[in-house]
Scaffold this active site. Structure first.
Site, PDB file in Angstrom:
ATOM      1  N   HIS A 184     -14.687  -0.383   9.779  1.00  0.00           N
ATOM      2  CA  HIS A 184     -14.195  -0.481   8.486  1.00  0.00           C
ATOM      3  C   HIS A 184     -14.556  -1.685   7.483  1.00  0.00           C
ATOM      4  O   HIS A 184     -14.174  -2.086   6.739  1.00  0.00           O
ATOM      5  CB  HIS A 184     -12.529  -0.542   8.430  1.00  0.00           C
ATOM      6  CG  HIS A 184     -12.153   0.896   9.413  1.00  0.00           C
ATOM      7  ND1 HIS A 184     -12.246   1.986   9.187  1.00  0.00           N
ATOM      8  CD2 HIS A 184     -11.512   0.576  10.660  1.00  0.00           C
ATOM      9  CE1 HIS A 184     -11.684   2.747  10.213  1.00  0.00           C
ATOM     10  NE2 HIS A 184     -11.241   1.757  10.926  1.00  0.00           N
TER      11      HIS A 184
ATOM     12  N   ARG B 203      -8.953  -6.797  -7.652  1.00  0.00           N
ATOM     13  CA  ARG B 203      -9.801  -7.846  -7.556  1.00  0.00           C
ATOM     14  C   ARG B 203     -11.289  -7.502  -7.973  1.00  0.00           C
ATOM     15  O   ARG B 203     -11.539  -6.316  -7.741  1.00  0.00           O
ATOM     16  CB  ARG B 203      -9.735  -8.809  -6.385  1.00  0.00           C
ATOM     17  CG  ARG B 203      -9.695  -7.865  -4.896  1.00  0.00           C
ATOM     18  CD  ARG B 203     -10.391  -8.430  -3.858  1.00  0.00           C
ATOM     19  NE  ARG B 203      -9.955  -7.524  -2.856  1.00  0.00           N
ATOM     20  CZ  ARG B 203     -11.016  -6.686  -2.094  1.00  0.00           C
ATOM     21  NH1 ARG B 203     -12.125  -6.686  -2.711  1.00  0.00           N
ATOM     22  NH2 ARG B 203     -10.686  -5.999  -1.202  1.00  0.00           N
TER      23      ARG B 203
ATOM     24  N   LYS C 176       0.941  -1.359   0.011  1.00  0.00           N
ATOM     25  CA  LYS C 176       0.111   0.040  -0.009  1.00  0.00           C
ATOM     26  C   LYS C 176       0.987   1.212  -0.006  1.00  0.00           C
ATOM     27  O   LYS C 176       0.450   2.226  -0.579  1.00  0.00           O
ATOM     28  CB  LYS C 176      -0.949   0.032   1.016  1.00  0.00           C
ATOM     29  CG  LYS C 176      -1.810  -1.169   1.217  1.00  0.00           C
ATOM     30  CD  LYS C 176      -2.802  -1.149   0.033  1.00  0.00           C
ATOM     31  CE  LYS C 176      -3.798  -2.662   0.200  1.00  0.00           C
ATOM     32  NZ  LYS C 176      -4.352  -2.964  -0.953  1.00  0.00           N
TER      33      LYS C 176
ATOM     34  N   GLU D  89      -1.682   6.544   8.176  1.00  0.00           N
ATOM     35  CA  GLU D  89      -2.225   7.745   7.408  1.00  0.00           C
ATOM     36  C   GLU D  89      -2.765   8.893   8.196  1.00  0.00           C
ATOM     37  O   GLU D  89      -3.140   8.391   9.357  1.00  0.00           O
ATOM     38  CB  GLU D  89      -3.156   7.340   6.460  1.00  0.00           C
ATOM     39  CG  GLU D  89      -2.978   6.991   5.304  1.00  0.00           C
ATOM     40  CD  GLU D  89      -4.062   6.285   4.268  1.00  0.00           C
ATOM     41  OE1 GLU D  89      -3.587   5.770   3.370  1.00  0.00           O
ATOM     42  OE2 GLU D  89      -5.104   6.414   4.668  1.00  0.00           O
TER      43      GLU D  89
END
Lengths: 168, 501, 501, 168
Positions: free
Chosen positions: B235, B291, B116, B200
């Site tokens: 999430h 995906r 990521k 982040e």
């Protein structure tokens, strides 16, 4: 007498098939639908599609619109006896943390004798690949630990026992 | 087109892929772990083979076992679904190395986007806006603390190797960094076999908007519009929609173009999703999922495109069937994830045996399920039981359809998220499109245990009638009161339940 | 919009109407005969009331009982579905007389179109082509013989008061006229309470193409394209499609315009269907059905219009939501009727208890059912259990979807038409669109009893394994061979079924 | 030995769980799915979703892809005994017309003693609001009538008995 969601309802089934709930009479019809648990209830024509499972001793697990609800049916005498004995015994507070679901203990954050505050993480249990933090329900002292990392636990199993915050 | 495919997955997505393959005349080969012997994906496939015990690491994540089945069953291709090995570059490489077609992007693309932190750097270079954060995975709790201080709280930890909420932590205070870091590393390691996490800046109350993209290796890359997935819990998405209710046509165009830029930057082949966080007219690249997404049906409903069919076509070397301007956007679609969780009981995972399963029908409703009557819901795998999808001419029609469909859906034997979803479909902020990823936290009233009065009355009456019937049935063989004179009416004269009757 | 509706029907169409009403927020009131107490339409409605015993004449056709329930339940409107009272002008009048809204056209329209011979005359006057035939009902077998001679064989007898194949007879020889006439009169009388029949020239191998129309009483009338319903058995439709595969765009336009002309000729309000026979580029008015058709979902799939929603809107006085040029035609849709009949056993009516019900899901598939697990299928009512509908970008995709959906559909406990339908979806003439109403007669091979070799092998193995398991279970409590030494493997050493083991 | 659709198949279940059908061996696995009748059979990996109902005495009703099929499982000795006794008894031809479904007799087109040709209408039975014409299976003479108009009949009930065309 039906106990339901913490309330008691007085229910009478009349000889003509009508049902009186808390003093209000209704035309009622119950029929079996999808086996084994499907039931259709018509109450003054209003249609309720239920799932019903007998849990024994007058206890029923009912599902309506996806919500599961436990109900207990008692005749008047049994209900009265229970009330009296409960009043006599007084309220007993269970000071224990139970496993809310089956899973795997991944971490134990406290030791016996530790003092905890409300909201402190006590244990982490993994289920379905997600970690679930179990927190202390209030200020207390850990008196007994019944879980260790790597251990599989069943739903309802007592994991930690608590005593008064200031207990020895 | 190849003639056979091994579906390296289980549950609803295995079934979805099998359906897509079957419609193209592709022979389907399923695999199953021990507890999944009688699972729906086994029943619906042309062939099915065992690959190991319940633990995913020994079955659905067991690359050697999967390739052995592919060889034995003479499969020409492998479709990974989502989750499990879908974003594992080493799996895509092993599949190619065995001479099989991997239905997904090239291993290098998976690797580039799966890491990521590297993906963020690449997207910045391609001119796609990203959220401020660490450029490389964190190596220690100490580094995590340092980075958090420099980014400013709140910050968010995320697994470098995966998605879907696993390994994620929001941190609001310096003293929580260490615990959160350790938990995230542990969870990421358990879920993805790689404990790397990065950090982040955490955007407060953003909307989660993602764009479906497709590339074909012949120089074509298109987007199929966006999905709004703001309603999440820890999430994990719960409700998804297409299109996003608040995007203006200009924002839609610019987000779609950014997503296609992202796809082109990595020469993307196959189906992918570019996730953005959106707030106040600005959007930031979050990650790219290489995906099919769980929520792909809402895109299928509004575009009429069968994304699994496109995956197979592209994997077999065909060009994309439609160009950008030929892809329509029609009406509105909503998906509700039906999971085995108890929403009014802290979202505890629920287990049980599916005793009843009544699936909604009629116009504009689609059910993508992974369960059948008799399915045992355990704790080994993801709690997603199925997805309920509604489509209508506009959002209001789609919502009304979803309400109706949720009322028809009946799953007996295991608690599900359905009653919470039914409440969301009535909640004023949801109806007005006032969404954010904090939606559920900001609406605690949705989790109240109350039941409408008419429902209480019905439940009380039902319990009494059921118990009355049961006692009558049990008493029937005995002769109860010989003294009572025979009467045709006496039989229906029911005693009162309180014993006075 | 009114706030409540009584649905004067049962089975899948009652459910369809309830779904449509519920999505508009209309309170739904169901009615049920004795055997239907626990039927799905009762469970899905907001309220449900008994209207009488099994016999339709005493329940679903009992106008007084229906109106009494409407009054008691405070319903503002009545939706008749199809069949039963849907095309009875006296019912529409009684509903209006009770101060309720009838969801359908005016009684005068129903009467005009229901009297088939008068309808033919009216259509001729409006410039819609009709099949040559008798202008009034026949009064005797003798008149039937005379008319047959003058029209020329083959001819067809049809019930003046109804549709759906009841009371229909094709006659090819003079000596069969009397028997056919008597049978048709009897069947028409039993089905519609009116034994009137009339005669038409019988077109050999025509295609049955019908146009969906809608009028709103505000001067608007539109068509929603055609449906091809050529695959019939004894004039009962089995497979329907939209659009018709062989109509050219010009033919589609001209047929649509003729249908709108027909609608305007009778100031049509609500949903209706103009049926045509089509052969070699010519089409003839057959009849107009003043109600929703069984096969309406294929029109919904290709136009995106919810026909039941439109019915409610028009009945409450609204204008049509779309104009002719705003109604799209997208892709192709096929419907298969799943009936309780044994297709490989002379289409005998089948009865039984629905023990298993697995309904297909996934993209492009819709199930409109009227049964649930536990439903007892008797002989009182129509054998239609449900309708399986597929939609795709073109006919080929729709057919592939239907094949896949038929494979997924599983109804245990009662024989159904499904396996015959699965064969039709593979048959070359069907795939090529070579259809006519004689299709089934011309394909006797579809009715053969053969089972593929792999299926036979599987069935033989399954039977042996099942019996073996059963015997093992029964034998388990007894100690069988004390002399056999204990071994962990001995338990799985199964005896041969032939007794030598 | 399994009788199925008019054929016999020799089936052996081997100790290792393999099944031999007519000499061809297969890896086999049978598992329960949707209760009560759902079964999953994997035969050399090929997946078959079946419904199975035990009809007693080795008889099973199986459903595969919507087709219902009756199967009878016999051990070798029983099968042999049946074969011999059937051969000894010779073929017995049932000369009767049975009701193919439950319904209501609406018309009887023949009388006792009538001669009928193949295809002649003998009776009309109504079921599900449709008339079903029952026709003579061949040239014959009606010897006994067991049905009258208005009568409800069960599936399999003998309605008409026939004799040789020239019989008295």
């Amino acid at each position: 007498m039906v106990s339901l969601l913490g309330n008691r309802h007085e229910v009478d089934i009349l000889p003509d098939g009508r049902v009186v709930v808390d003093g209000r009479g209704h035309a009622a019809s119950l029929a079996a639908t999808s086996p084994p648990r499907g039931r259709s209830l018509l109450l003054d024509g209003a249609s309720f599609a239920l799932l019903a499972r007998c849990a024994g001793g007058g206890a029923w697990e009912l599902q309506l619109d996806g919500r599961s609800v436990s109900a207990e049916v008692l005749d008047a005498r049994t209900a009265r006896v229970r009330e009296l004995s409960a009043a006599a015994a007084g309220r007993v507070k269970v000071a224990a943390l139970k496993a809310p679901m089956p899973g795997l203990v991944v971490r134990v954050a406290v030791g016996e004798g530790d003092a905890v505050e409300e909201g402190d993480t006590v244990l982490i249990v993994e289920a379905m690949k997600m970690e679930n933090e179990l927190r202390a329900p209030g200020a207390a002292k850990v008196t007994r630990l019944h879980a260790a990392p790597g251990e599989a636990v069943e739903k309802g199993q007592v994991l930690v026992e608590f005593g008064e915050p200031g207990a020895p | 087109m190849f003639e056979s495919v091994l579906v390296a997955n289980r549950g609803e997505i295995a079934l979805r892929v099998i359906r897509g393959a079957r419609e193209l005349g592709i022979r389907t080969v399923a695999v199953f772990s021990e507890p999944d012997r009688a699972a729906p994906h086994v029943l619906h496939a042309d062939e099915a083979y065992p690959i190991g015990p319940a633990r995913a690491a020994e079955s659905y994540l067991n690359i050697a076992a999967l390739l052995a089945v592919a060889r034995a069953a003479d499969a020409e291709a492998v479709h990974p679904g989502y989750g499990f090995l879908a974003e594992r570059a080493d799996f895509a490489e092993a599949v190619a190395g065995a001479g099989l077609v991997f239905v997904g992007p090239a291993p290098a693309t998976i690797r580039a986007m799966g890491e990521k932190t590297g993906a963020r750097r690449r997207m910045e270079a391609a001119g796609v806006p990203v959220v401020p954060g660490t450029a490389t995975p964190l190596i220690s709790a100490r580094e995590a603390r340092r980075e958090a201080e420099s980014l400013g709280f709140p910050v968010m930890l995320k697994a470098a190797a995966g998605g879907g909420g696993k390994g994620m932590r929001v941190i609001r205070r310096a003293e929580d960094v260490t615990g959160a870091y350790e938990g995230a590393v542990r969870e990421a390691g358990a879920s993805f076999g790689d404990g790397s996490v990065y950090m982040e800046r955490f955007l407060e109350r953003p909307r989660h908007v993602e764009v479906q993209i497709f590339g074909d290796g012949h120089g074509n890359a298109v987007h199929l519009f966006e999905r709004e997935c703001s309603i999440q819990r820890r999430h994990q998405k719960l409700v998804e929609e297409a299109p996003s209710v608040l995007l203006s046509p200009a924002e839609r165009r610019s987000m779609g173009e950014a997503a296609v830029r992202a796809a082109r930057a990595v020469d993307y082949v196959g189906a992918g999703t570019v996730e953005f966080l959106y707030r106040d007219g600005e959007f930031f690249f979050l990650e790219m999922n290489t995906r099919l997404q769980v929520e792909h049906p809402v895109t299928e409903m509004v575009t009429g495109v069968d994304l699994v069919e496109w995956q197979f076509r592209v994997a077999s070397g065909e060009a994309l069937p439609l160009r950008q301007r030929e892809i329509p956007l029609r009406g509105h679609s909503i998906e509700c994830r039906i999971t085995s969780e108890s929403p009014f009981d802290g979202f505890l995972p629920a287990t049980g045996l599916v005793g009843e399963l009544d699936v909604p029908g009629g116009p504009g409703v689609r059910w993508d399920g992974g369960i059948a009557r008799g399915t045992e819901i355990g704790l080994h795998y993801d709690p997603l039981l199925g997805k309920l999808v509604a489509h209508g001419a506009d959002r209001e029609v789609a919502v009304r359809r979803m309400r109706r469909a949720l009322k028809e859906l009946r799953i007996g034997g295991v608690s599900t998220s359905a009653p919470l979803l039914a409440r969301i479909m009535e909640e004023p902020d949801f109806l007005a499109g006032r969404l954010s990823t904090a939606y559920l936290e900001e609406h605690p009233e949705l989790f109240g245990a109350e039941v409408a009065d008419s429902g209480r009355e019905a439940l009380a009456a039902a319990a009494a009638l059921l118990e009355h019937e049961r006692r009558k049935r049990r008493a029937a063989p005995r002769i109860r009161r010989a003294a009572r004179p025979f009467s045709p009416w006496a039989g229906s004269a029911a005693p009162r339940l309180d014993g006075r009757g």
